[in-house]
Design a protein around this motif. Sequence first.
Motif, mmCIF file in Angstrom:
data_model
loop_
_atom_site.group_PDB
_atom_site.id
_atom_site.type_symbol
_atom_site.label_atom_id
_atom_site.label_comp_id
_atom_site.label_asym_id
_atom_site.label_seq_id
_atom_site.Cartn_x
_atom_site.Cartn_y
_atom_site.Cartn_z
ATOM 1 N N ARG A 1 0.844 -1.181 0.077
ATOM 2 C CA ARG A 1 -0.037 -0.025 0.162
ATOM 3 C C ARG A 1 0.844 1.433 -0.061
ATOM 4 O O ARG A 1 0.416 2.324 -0.534
ATOM 5 N N SER A 2 1.839 1.221 0.518
ATOM 6 C CA SER A 2 2.921 2.402 0.592
ATOM 7 C C SER A 2 3.376 2.878 -0.920
ATOM 8 O O SER A 2 3.665 4.028 -1.152
ATOM 9 N N ASP A 3 3.417 1.836 -1.931
ATOM 10 C CA ASP A 3 3.728 2.418 -3.092
ATOM 11 C C ASP A 3 2.428 3.095 -3.623
ATOM 12 O O ASP A 3 2.638 3.878 -4.675
ATOM 13 N N TRP A 4 1.360 3.225 -3.098
ATOM 14 C CA TRP A 4 0.346 4.296 -3.554
ATOM 15 C C TRP A 4 0.199 5.219 -2.575
ATOM 16 O O TRP A 4 -0.755 6.048 -2.516
ATOM 17 N N GLY A 5 1.117 5.494 -1.808
ATOM 18 C CA GLY A 5 0.996 6.594 -0.727
ATOM 19 C C GLY A 5 0.173 6.591 0.681
ATOM 20 O O GLY A 5 0.026 7.246 1.129
ATOM 21 N N LEU A 6 -0.134 5.122 0.732
ATOM 22 C CA LEU A 6 -1.133 4.861 1.780
ATOM 23 C C LEU A 6 -0.209 4.301 2.983
ATOM 24 O O LEU A 6 0.259 3.197 3.004
ATOM 25 N N THR A 7 0.615 5.426 3.645
ATOM 26 C CA THR A 7 1.712 4.913 4.586
ATOM 27 C C THR A 7 1.348 5.057 6.126
ATOM 28 O O THR A 7 2.148 4.715 6.896
ATOM 29 N N TRP A 8 0.000 5.330 6.712
ATOM 30 C CA TRP A 8 -0.348 5.582 7.868
ATOM 31 C C TRP A 8 -0.057 4.287 8.761
ATOM 32 O O TRP A 8 -0.470 3.235 8.070
ATOM 33 N N ASN A 9 0.583 4.387 9.974
ATOM 34 C CA ASN A 9 0.784 2.992 10.678
ATOM 35 C C ASN A 9 0.910 3.520 12.164
ATOM 36 O O ASN A 9 1.230 4.898 12.480
ATOM 37 N N ALA A 10 0.910 2.795 13.073
ATOM 38 C CA ALA A 10 1.307 2.980 14.401
ATOM 39 C C ALA A 10 2.259 1.944 14.805
ATOM 40 O O ALA A 10 1.895 0.623 14.744
ATOM 41 N N ALA A 11 3.213 2.148 15.748
ATOM 42 C CA ALA A 11 4.045 1.046 16.254
ATOM 43 C C ALA A 11 3.565 0.377 17.447
ATOM 44 O O ALA A 11 2.769 0.816 18.329
ATOM 45 N N LEU A 12 3.881 -1.018 17.689
ATOM 46 C CA LEU A 12 3.352 -1.701 18.696
ATOM 47 C C LEU A 12 4.314 -1.674 19.747
ATOM 48 O O LEU A 12 5.704 -1.537 19.357
ATOM 49 N N GLU A 13 4.094 -1.814 20.986
ATOM 50 C CA GLU A 13 4.961 -1.701 22.163
ATOM 51 C C GLU A 13 5.995 -3.018 22.016
ATOM 52 O O GLU A 13 7.217 -3.098 22.327
ATOM 53 N N ALA A 14 5.350 -4.123 21.735
ATOM 54 C CA ALA A 14 6.393 -5.318 21.420
ATOM 55 C C ALA A 14 6.939 -5.434 20.406
ATOM 56 O O ALA A 14 7.582 -6.348 20.111
ATOM 57 N N GLY A 15 6.882 -4.449 19.428
ATOM 58 C CA GLY A 15 7.726 -4.432 17.907
ATOM 59 C C GLY A 15 6.633 -4.625 17.058
ATOM 60 O O GLY A 15 5.573 -5.338 17.244
ATOM 61 N N GLY A 16 7.106 -4.276 15.779
ATOM 62 C CA GLY A 16 6.026 -4.178 14.879
ATOM 63 C C GLY A 16 5.092 -3.302 14.579
ATOM 64 O O GLY A 16 5.237 -2.264 15.296
ATOM 65 N N VAL A 17 4.080 -3.187 13.758
ATOM 66 C CA VAL A 17 3.366 -2.247 13.451
ATOM 67 C C VAL A 17 1.784 -2.518 13.470
ATOM 68 O O VAL A 17 1.852 -3.914 13.200
ATOM 69 N N MET A 18 0.933 -1.736 13.530
ATOM 70 C CA MET A 18 -0.420 -1.933 13.777
ATOM 71 C C MET A 18 -0.894 -2.470 12.377
ATOM 72 O O MET A 18 -1.790 -3.445 12.231
ATOM 73 N N VAL A 19 -0.955 -1.896 11.122
ATOM 74 C CA VAL A 19 -1.142 -2.265 9.797
ATOM 75 C C VAL A 19 -0.010 -2.635 8.935
ATOM 76 O O VAL A 19 0.898 -1.963 8.718
ATOM 77 N N SER A 20 -0.181 -3.903 8.374
ATOM 78 C CA SER A 20 1.006 -4.562 7.551
ATOM 79 C C SER A 20 1.167 -3.637 6.234
ATOM 80 O O SER A 20 -0.124 -2.965 5.860
ATOM 81 N N ASP A 21 2.025 -3.530 5.580
ATOM 82 C CA ASP A 21 2.021 -2.798 4.178
ATOM 83 C C ASP A 21 1.481 -3.823 3.064
ATOM 84 O O ASP A 21 1.063 -3.142 2.329
ATOM 85 N N LYS A 22 1.584 -4.900 3.395
ATOM 86 C CA LYS A 22 1.099 -6.045 2.087
ATOM 87 C C LYS A 22 -0.233 -5.976 2.396
ATOM 88 O O LYS A 22 -0.837 -6.315 3.232
ATOM 89 N N VAL A 23 -0.949 -5.790 0.928
ATOM 90 C CA VAL A 23 -2.499 -5.859 1.062
ATOM 91 C C VAL A 23 -2.661 -7.127 -0.044
ATOM 92 O O VAL A 23 -2.184 -7.016 -1.082
ATOM 93 N N LYS A 24 -3.552 -8.091 0.163
ATOM 94 C CA LYS A 24 -4.168 -8.818 -0.874
ATOM 95 C C LYS A 24 -5.363 -8.454 -1.330
ATOM 96 O O LYS A 24 -6.403 -8.219 -0.590
#
Length: 208
Positions: free
Chosen positions: A174-197
């Motif tokens: 999704r970041s390829d189309w400018g959809l870059t919003w996200n939030a970091a998780l305390e344990a590591g990683g992010v709220m929403v994956s970049d990959k979309v099916k």
Amino acid sequence: MALFSRRNRTAAPAAARQGAVATLDVDPALAALTGDYVIDAAHSSIGFTVRHAMVTNVRGGFAQHEGALHLDGADPSRSTASIDVTIASVSTGIADRDAHLLGGDFFDAEAFPLMTFRSTSAARVGGDTYRVSGDLTIKDVTRPLSIDLEFTGSATDVYGNERVGFEGSAEILRSDWGLTWNAALEAGGVMVSDKVKLTFDISAIKQA
């Protein structure tokens, strides 16, 4: 979309079995499907799946979309497809999440009401599977996208409509189309994956 280049399933001639190259005739039943079609939105779906919080999947779709196909069973390279998706029709089953998707963090649906796909080429991958390539536009960004589709058949419905069906999928970042919003998780990683099916289940009606 180039859905109808399946080879004749009759036995190959002896020369072909011995390694010679043989030209197989186009299946007349498939050639007869050549024509212009419109997507029947009431019996079709365009959906997506995205990983949430690194542990589960969120699924959604777009209830409003329209599209036109030109299918050429004799020469699939002449087939074309176009689809327009109304962003405001997005639904994930959670109203607050849908509102977030429609806002500026994601689709900004007020400024960019449509997501579009325009085919540029198509090729047979094997069996009843085809790869349709084209341009996907989300917001103000246009990038290439290839969709693998399986031709699922043709039929005349009870109202006399000639229908064709296919289903398929594609994966995007999704970041390829400018959809870059996200939030970091305390344990590591992010709220929403970049990959979309993306998933497609389409029924289209032949026009007179």
